[in-house]
Design a protein around this motif. Structure first.
Motif, mmCIF file in Angstrom:
data_model
loop_
_atom_site.group_PDB
_atom_site.id
_atom_site.type_symbol
_atom_site.label_atom_id
_atom_site.label_comp_id
_atom_site.label_asym_id
_atom_site.label_seq_id
_atom_site.Cartn_x
_atom_site.Cartn_y
_atom_site.Cartn_z
ATOM 1 N N GLU A 198 -0.558 4.787 -2.468
ATOM 2 C CA GLU A 198 -0.260 3.391 -2.372
ATOM 3 C C GLU A 198 1.067 3.291 -2.406
ATOM 4 O O GLU A 198 2.022 4.149 -3.099
ATOM 5 C CB GLU A 198 -1.066 2.599 -3.222
ATOM 6 N N THR A 199 1.643 2.548 -1.229
ATOM 7 C CA THR A 199 3.127 2.025 -1.576
ATOM 8 C C THR A 199 2.822 0.464 -2.348
ATOM 9 O O THR A 199 2.163 -0.202 -2.349
ATOM 10 C CB THR A 199 3.856 1.783 -0.155
ATOM 11 N N THR B 140 1.793 -6.153 -2.473
ATOM 12 C CA THR B 140 0.491 -6.941 -2.440
ATOM 13 C C THR B 140 -0.712 -6.266 -1.653
ATOM 14 O O THR B 140 -0.349 -6.058 -0.599
ATOM 15 C CB THR B 140 0.651 -8.583 -2.335
ATOM 16 N N LYS B 141 -1.685 -5.834 -2.294
ATOM 17 C CA LYS B 141 -2.852 -5.306 -1.553
ATOM 18 C C LYS B 141 -4.113 -6.162 -1.756
ATOM 19 O O LYS B 141 -4.351 -6.514 -2.903
ATOM 20 C CB LYS B 141 -3.119 -3.863 -2.359
ATOM 21 N N ALA B 142 -4.976 -6.184 -0.630
ATOM 22 C CA ALA B 142 -6.241 -7.051 -0.697
ATOM 23 C C ALA B 142 -7.257 -5.795 -0.392
ATOM 24 O O ALA B 142 -7.606 -5.481 0.702
ATOM 25 C CB ALA B 142 -6.268 -7.824 0.250
ATOM 26 N N TYR B 143 -8.116 -5.541 -1.501
ATOM 27 C CA TYR B 143 -9.041 -4.439 -1.493
ATOM 28 C C TYR B 143 -10.370 -5.257 -1.229
ATOM 29 O O TYR B 143 -10.906 -6.116 -1.883
ATOM 30 C CB TYR B 143 -9.209 -3.459 -2.666
ATOM 31 N N TYR C 228 -9.510 -1.459 2.332
ATOM 32 C CA TYR C 228 -8.681 -2.852 2.665
ATOM 33 C C TYR C 228 -9.630 -4.090 3.224
ATOM 34 O O TYR C 228 -10.514 -3.389 3.951
ATOM 35 C CB TYR C 228 -7.300 -2.640 3.245
ATOM 36 N N CYS C 229 -9.373 -4.978 2.673
ATOM 37 C CA CYS C 229 -10.021 -6.009 3.480
ATOM 38 C C CYS C 229 -9.608 -6.033 4.995
ATOM 39 O O CYS C 229 -8.531 -6.130 5.175
ATOM 40 C CB CYS C 229 -9.614 -7.416 2.780
ATOM 41 N N VAL D 12 -7.342 -9.267 -4.757
ATOM 42 C CA VAL D 12 -5.975 -9.045 -4.459
ATOM 43 C C VAL D 12 -5.103 -8.684 -5.703
ATOM 44 O O VAL D 12 -5.213 -9.277 -6.704
ATOM 45 C CB VAL D 12 -5.573 -10.301 -3.779
ATOM 46 N N GLU E 99 -1.202 -6.787 -7.284
ATOM 47 C CA GLU E 99 0.179 -6.254 -6.904
ATOM 48 C C GLU E 99 0.294 -4.950 -7.437
ATOM 49 O O GLU E 99 0.236 -4.584 -8.758
ATOM 50 C CB GLU E 99 0.793 -7.230 -7.693
ATOM 51 N N VAL E 100 0.620 -3.909 -6.697
ATOM 52 C CA VAL E 100 1.017 -2.575 -6.814
ATOM 53 C C VAL E 100 2.346 -2.483 -6.977
ATOM 54 O O VAL E 100 3.216 -2.965 -6.110
ATOM 55 C CB VAL E 100 0.268 -1.663 -5.750
ATOM 56 N N ASP F 189 5.028 2.702 -5.839
ATOM 57 C CA ASP F 189 4.237 3.799 -4.982
ATOM 58 C C ASP F 189 3.607 4.645 -6.013
ATOM 59 O O ASP F 189 4.172 5.366 -6.908
ATOM 60 C CB ASP F 189 5.279 4.658 -4.349
#
Ligand code: FES
Length: 71
Positions: free
Chosen positions: A10-11, A14-17, A28-29, A42, A44-45, A48
């Motif tokens: 992952e980089t 903000t990610k939506a799983y 991912y969504c 949702v 925040e990563v 990386d």
């Protein structure tokens, strides 16, 4: 759905799983949850890194794998 995590390099950002398991782009969504009453997780990563996103739906640490798939 699968009985193991999705391992993602992952980089940061903000990610939506996906939590409804209907996405065609797991983990991912992709919006497929609409009308199901279940939305994405949702998060925040912050850097990386490699993450393990739950694919079995049994984790108590959503959206990430906590090993529950093997118990
Ligand atoms: S894949 Fe769900 S707990 Fe590991």
């Amino acid at each position: 759905m699968q009985n193991k995590p999705y391992i993602v390099n992952e980089t940061a950002g903000t990610k939506a799983y996906c939590q409804c398991h209907k996405s065609q782009n797991m983990p991912y969504c992709d919006g497929a949850h609409k009308g199901s009453g279940v939305g994405p997780s949702v998060v925040e990563v912050t850097e990386d890194k490699t993450v393990a996103v739950c694919g079995c739906g049994k984790t108590q640490s959503a959206p990430f794998c906590d090993g529950a798939h093997s118990r």
